[in-house]
Motif scaffolding. Structure first.
Motif, PDB file in Angstrom:
ATOM      1  N   GLN A  39       0.808  -1.219   0.000  1.00  0.00           N
ATOM      2  CA  GLN A  39       0.000   0.000   0.000  1.00  0.00           C
ATOM      3  C   GLN A  39       0.843   1.273   0.000  1.00  0.00           C
ATOM      4  N   THR A  42       2.720   3.556  -5.275  1.00  0.00           N
ATOM      5  CA  THR A  42       1.704   4.190  -6.114  1.00  0.00           C
ATOM      6  C   THR A  42       0.752   3.136  -6.681  1.00  0.00           C
ATOM      7  N   VAL A  43      -0.422   3.592  -7.115  1.00  0.00           N
ATOM      8  CA  VAL A  43      -1.431   2.671  -7.636  1.00  0.00           C
ATOM      9  C   VAL A  43      -0.900   1.891  -8.838  1.00  0.00           C
ATOM     10  N   SER A  44      -0.241   2.577  -9.755  1.00  0.00           N
ATOM     11  CA  SER A  44       0.295   1.903 -10.946  1.00  0.00           C
ATOM     12  C   SER A  44       1.352   0.873 -10.570  1.00  0.00           C
ATOM     13  N   ARG A  46       1.473  -0.712  -7.654  1.00  0.00           N
ATOM     14  CA  ARG A  46       0.754  -1.821  -7.021  1.00  0.00           C
ATOM     15  C   ARG A  46       0.205  -2.780  -8.077  1.00  0.00           C
ATOM     16  N   LYS A  47      -0.358  -2.205  -9.124  1.00  0.00           N
ATOM     17  CA  LYS A  47      -0.873  -3.033 -10.222  1.00  0.00           C
ATOM     18  C   LYS A  47       0.238  -3.893 -10.806  1.00  0.00           C
ATOM     19  N   THR A 221      -7.191  -2.052  -6.210  1.00  0.00           N
ATOM     20  CA  THR A 221      -6.244  -1.245  -6.990  1.00  0.00           C
ATOM     21  C   THR A 221      -6.874  -0.765  -8.293  1.00  0.00           C
ATOM     22  N   GLN A 224      -9.144   2.099  -7.383  1.00  0.00           N
ATOM     23  CA  GLN A 224      -8.377   3.307  -7.058  1.00  0.00           C
ATOM     24  C   GLN A 224      -7.828   3.967  -8.318  1.00  0.00           C
ATOM     25  N   ALA A 225      -7.389   3.135  -9.269  1.00  0.00           N
ATOM     26  CA  ALA A 225      -6.884   3.681 -10.533  1.00  0.00           C
ATOM     27  C   ALA A 225      -8.002   4.386 -11.302  1.00  0.00           C
ATOM     28  N   SER A 228      -9.001   7.835  -9.712  1.00  0.00           N
ATOM     29  CA  SER A 228      -8.078   8.963  -9.927  1.00  0.00           C
ATOM     30  C   SER A 228      -7.771   9.231 -11.393  1.00  0.00           C
ATOM     31  N   ARG A 276     -10.308   3.700  -0.623  1.00  0.00           N
ATOM     32  CA  ARG A 276     -10.393   4.505  -1.839  1.00  0.00           C
ATOM     33  C   ARG A 276     -10.473   5.998  -1.520  1.00  0.00           C
ATOM     34  N   GLU A 279      -7.115   7.153  -0.319  1.00  0.00           N
ATOM     35  CA  GLU A 279      -6.191   7.250  -1.458  1.00  0.00           C
ATOM     36  C   GLU A 279      -6.395   8.564  -2.205  1.00  0.00           C
TER      37      GLU A 279
END
Length: 322
Positions: A39, A42-44, A46-47, A221, A224-225, A228, A276, A279
């Protein structure tokens, strides 16, 4: 018993299966030990890390198989490799052996996973066709479905579409509806239904506990992507967060209709709302992709898998010989 090319091919497949199982075990342990730290990225990132987790057993299995192949096991240049790991009698294959049992078990398990995944995809395909037929087209790739239940989701593996219910449109204002539609279009942009299906298929090779966490983390994830995707300012982030909260309060009064239940439908507000919102409102600097750590980890796991396959092979051969 067979000799030559086919014997070599079957032995290499056995090596691939053993390497996959060993790598899967080590990756599961590594993931379990760092899952709470993901966590902080960054979201990208994490993906990417989650995809890497489910793909690594396949990458490592392929790498180890190549290292055991004649391409790397012959020639003075690779003498050190044969000393590190080698396969006895690669050009001889016994059908009545543990090699065959391991191959049959693995491909039987893989066939079960493939059939199950294809059935889910087939049902989802016709579910989306039916929804498109019954829905009213609002705009390109956005459809309105007649339902008093407030819901919004994206579905379709090949040609995804966004769906929003009349119940939702009647109970939220136009600004909220626009945010929800933009969110669903982000899922469409990322091809999330298809990726969710592929990720679910690959994660099926892990233990139930690891699989459950992997799928849950990827679902969060993805949300969240999408949250944003169109956010450019802090005010926009606050607006999206507010919409999430309002939608959650509204949806809490209802349960998802059976018609809208599918693991391949990406719903707007069914995944960890608190995470979310945090984030979106979090302004702390998150970590970028740890390239060096990842590369070193994959190389280390490949070496460990290769030596483990060799040791496991020797141990099983000794067990059956005695």
């Amino acid at each position: 018993m067979i000799y030559g090319f086919w014997a070599l091919a079957l032995n290499l497949l056995t090596i691939a299966v053993l390497a996959f199982i060993v790598a899967n075990g080590f990756i599961s342990l590594a993931f379990w030990s760092v899952k709470n730290k993901i966590q902080s990225y960054t979201v990208s990132t994490r993906k990417s890390l989650l995809w890497l987790c489910v793909l690594s057993p396949w990458i490592i299995a392929l790498s180890v198989t190549l290292l055991f192949s004649p391409l790397f096991q012959s020639g003075a240049m690779f003498v050190w490799l044969t000393e590190l790991a080698h396969w006895h009698h690669p050009n001889i294959y016994y059908f009545l052996s543990w090699h065959s049992i391991s191959l049959i078990a693995f491909f039987g398990f893989s066939l079960t996973i493939a059939v199950r995944s294809l059935v889910v995809a087939y049902k989802n395909h016709y579910q989306i066709i039916l929804l498109r037929t019954l829905a009213t087209k609002k705009s390109e790739n956005v459809f309105i479905i007649e339902s008093s239940i407030p819901t919004a989701f994206t579905g379709g593996l090949i040609k995804p579409s966004c769906f929003i219910s009349t119940g939702l449109m009647e109970q939220l204002d136009s600004d909220d509806i626009e945010i929800i539609i933009q969110h669903e279009l982000a899922h469409l942009h990322y091809a999330d239904p298809l990726k969710k299906w592929v990720f679910s298929l690959l994660s099926s090779y892990f233990s139930p506990n690891v699989k459950k966490i992997l799928k849950s983390m990827m679902a969060i994830t993805m949300e969240q992507a999408a949250d944003s995707f169109f956010v450019k300012t802090q005010q926009q982030a606050h607006n999206v967060a507010s919409t999430l909260v309002r939608f959650t309060k509204l949806a809490a009064k209802y349960s998802i209709h059976e018609q809208f239940k599918s693991e391949l439908l990406v719903h707007f507000c069914r995944q960890s709302i608190e995470q979310r919102v945090l984030e979106l409102l979090n302004d702390t600097q998150l970590k970028p992709f740890p390239m060096k750590v990842v590369l070193l980890t994959i190389i280390l796991l490949a070496v460990i898998s290769m030596t483990s396959v060799d040791s496991l092979h020797h141990a099983i051969e000794t067990l059956f010989d005695h």
